[in-house]
Design a protein around this motif. Structure first.
Motif, mmCIF file in Angstrom:
data_model
loop_
_atom_site.group_PDB
_atom_site.id
_atom_site.type_symbol
_atom_site.label_atom_id
_atom_site.label_comp_id
_atom_site.label_asym_id
_atom_site.label_seq_id
_atom_site.Cartn_x
_atom_site.Cartn_y
_atom_site.Cartn_z
ATOM 1 N N VAL A 23 0.826 -1.214 0.000
ATOM 2 C CA VAL A 23 0.000 0.000 0.000
ATOM 3 C C VAL A 23 0.859 1.263 0.000
ATOM 4 N N SER A 24 2.085 1.154 0.485
ATOM 5 C CA SER A 24 2.965 2.330 0.529
ATOM 6 C C SER A 24 3.387 2.790 -0.861
ATOM 7 N N GLU A 25 3.171 1.954 -1.861
ATOM 8 C CA GLU A 25 3.506 2.328 -3.233
ATOM 9 C C GLU A 25 2.483 3.293 -3.828
ATOM 10 N N HIS A 26 1.373 3.500 -3.101
ATOM 11 C CA HIS A 26 0.300 4.342 -3.630
ATOM 12 C C HIS A 26 0.238 5.653 -2.855
ATOM 13 N N ASP A 27 0.179 6.748 -3.594
ATOM 14 C CA ASP A 27 0.284 8.076 -3.008
ATOM 15 C C ASP A 27 -0.884 8.453 -2.107
ATOM 16 N N ASP A 28 -2.035 7.796 -2.292
ATOM 17 C CA ASP A 28 -3.215 8.215 -1.521
ATOM 18 C C ASP A 28 -3.393 7.443 -0.214
ATOM 19 N N ILE A 29 -2.467 6.529 0.099
ATOM 20 C CA ILE A 29 -2.566 5.745 1.335
ATOM 21 C C ILE A 29 -1.257 5.843 2.103
ATOM 22 N N ARG A 30 -1.370 6.101 3.403
ATOM 23 C CA ARG A 30 -0.168 6.148 4.238
ATOM 24 C C ARG A 30 -0.368 5.264 5.472
ATOM 25 N N VAL A 31 0.528 4.309 5.665
ATOM 26 C CA VAL A 31 0.464 3.443 6.839
ATOM 27 C C VAL A 31 1.031 4.217 8.027
ATOM 28 N N VAL A 32 0.194 4.438 9.046
ATOM 29 C CA VAL A 32 0.634 5.236 10.198
ATOM 30 C C VAL A 32 1.177 4.369 11.330
ATOM 31 N N ALA A 33 0.779 3.101 11.376
ATOM 32 C CA ALA A 33 1.275 2.206 12.429
ATOM 33 C C ALA A 33 0.950 0.765 12.058
ATOM 34 N N THR A 34 1.817 -0.146 12.503
ATOM 35 C CA THR A 34 1.593 -1.582 12.295
ATOM 36 C C THR A 34 1.860 -2.312 13.611
ATOM 37 N N PRO A 35 1.037 -2.080 14.620
ATOM 38 C CA PRO A 35 1.299 -2.681 15.933
ATOM 39 C C PRO A 35 1.153 -4.195 15.921
ATOM 40 N N GLY A 36 2.085 -4.870 16.606
ATOM 41 C CA GLY A 36 1.936 -6.299 16.817
ATOM 42 C C GLY A 36 0.881 -6.526 17.877
#
Length: 232
Positions: A23-36
């Protein structure tokens, strides 16, 4: 362009990192956190207030359904999308009631994956593709939105093809798949496929329930009287 703020909760590290990379390859989506799952997920939600939370339905160390409820309390603006291989109707119903806005099958294409996230972020509702257009999807909408009408009336509103109506009528006459295949000049496999589709559309489980539907549904009887059993 306002980016969709995405928080990913997935206890499989490889899958979590793969989704993040995709998803980080797309300009309109930003991953803000990936908590375990061992981290304080609710704290992350309160801190980042993501637009969308992507959640694995089958977390090994957490109750995903309870997490949805807690997440909606912590950040009502966050929309939840659940991932699973094959969610059951019961799972879908419970998660939608808890506030889930969308579902993604883990074998979905990348385009479907992104389309679901974007649609949900814009306020859409996305059911698993196999359930779309089924009676079950209408019952879910009925239960969640308080729509008018009873489940019985919803059942009558489900769209059936002419062939499916023929198969329902012959099942109500007590015919087996083999007998129906001979009657309609179809293969037994094709009849089985029609029966499967009928069960899915009507959210039923057995042929007896199909026969009962045929005998008790006034709308079906009216439709059946307008077509020949042998009509395409």
């Amino acid at each position: 362009m306002k980016k969709i703020r995405l928080l990913i909760v997935e206890d499989n590290r490889l899958l979590r990192e793969g989704i993040t990379s995709m998803v980080s390859e797309h300009d309109d989506i930003r991953v803000v956190a990936t908590p375990g799952t061992n981290e304080n997920i609710l704290e992350k939600i309160r801190s980042f207030k993501p637009d969308v939370m992507l959640l694995d339905l089958g977390l090994r160390s957490r109750n995903s359904l309870q997490l949805v409820k807690s997440a909606k309390n912590s950040s009502p603006v966050t929309k939840v999308v659940v991932m699973d291989l094959i969610p059951t109707q019961e799972d879908v119903y419970e998660f939608v009631r808890a506030g889930v806005a969308g579902f993604i099958l883990k074998d979905a294409t990348v385009d479907d994956f992104l389309r679901t996230i974007r649609s949900v972020a814009q306020g859409g509702k996305v059911l698993p593709q196999p359930l779309t257009g089924s009676l079950f999807s209408q019952i879910v909408e009925h239960a969640v939105n308080g729509a008018r009408g009873t489940p019985a009336k919803l059942m009558d509103s489900v769209r059936m093809t002419k062939r499916e109506r023929q198969v329902i009528e012959l099942i109500s006459d007590g015919m087996t798949n083999k007998e129906i295949a001979q009657k309609l000049h179809l293969s037994t496999y094709t009849v089985k496929s029609h029966v499967h589709n009928i069960l899915e559309k009507l959210a039923l489980h057995t042929r007896v329930q199909i026969a009962n539907y045929a005998h008790t549904s006034e709308n079906f009887q009216e439709l059946a009287n307008t077509i020949s059993r042998l009509e395409e």
